[in-house]
Write a protein that holds these residues in place. Structure first.
Motif: not given
Length: 167
Positions: A15-23, A28-39
């Motif tokens: 949340s903090y990072a998102q607000k900072l990026a929007e300021s 802004p770009i969100y770069l997601a690094t995760s693999r989807i492991w389960d539901d």
């Protein structure tokens, strides 16, 4: 400019990072690094996506994050822990090789003239891992976090939704 945001799980980092990026940017770009492991993890990812409005562009990249960031962009990288997990698993839990690969990407990030907001977990303050693989990963995470902060212009530690400025 590199911003480093760390803290425990559910400490308010995203949340903090998102607000900072929007300021800092209207796009802004969100770069997601995760693999989807389960539901359960898929639900978590979907919740993060729903937290962002149409100003955001989402990019998914498991390891070569520097190749998706251009000059003058504002990018949130979420998160180092999941990014390192990809290296760690793909190298069959080789801490040194994982660290080398991560450092190469971090070095490349530092050369880009952009607002890069890096989210990472501070896992070394939690429970002691019960397995050798878990203890090695905790070491990898700690060394990587220290490496990132060498480049960070600003560093924040999140506790219970409150930002504590480190640097």
């Amino acid at each position: 400019m590199i911003y480093y945001i760390t803290g425990g799980e559910r400490s308010g980092k995203s949340s903090y990072a998102q607000k900072l990026a929007e300021s800092l940017s209207d796009t802004p770009i969100y770069l997601a690094t995760s693999r989807i492991w389960d539901d359960n993890f898929k639900e978590r990812v979907e919740r993060h996506i729903s937290d962002r409005d149409d100003r955001w562009t989402t990019i998914e990249e498991e390891k070569l994050i520097s190749t998706f960031i251009s000059e003058k962009q504002t990018v949130v990288i979420d998160c180092v822990t999941l990014w390192l997990t990809n290296f760690y698993l793909d190298t069959k839990n080789d801490v040194q090789l994982s660290l080398e690969l991560a450092k190469k990407e971090i070095d490349k990030l530092a050369q880009i003239d952009a607002n890069i907001i890096i989210i990472s977990n501070e896992i070394g303050m939690g429970l002691h891992a019960q397995t050798e693989v878990g203890r090695k990963f905790t070491e990898l995470q700690g060394w990587t976090n220290q490496y990132i902060t060498q480049y960070a212009d600003k560093a924040v530690f999140m506790v219970s939704g409150l930002p504590l400025t480190l640097k």
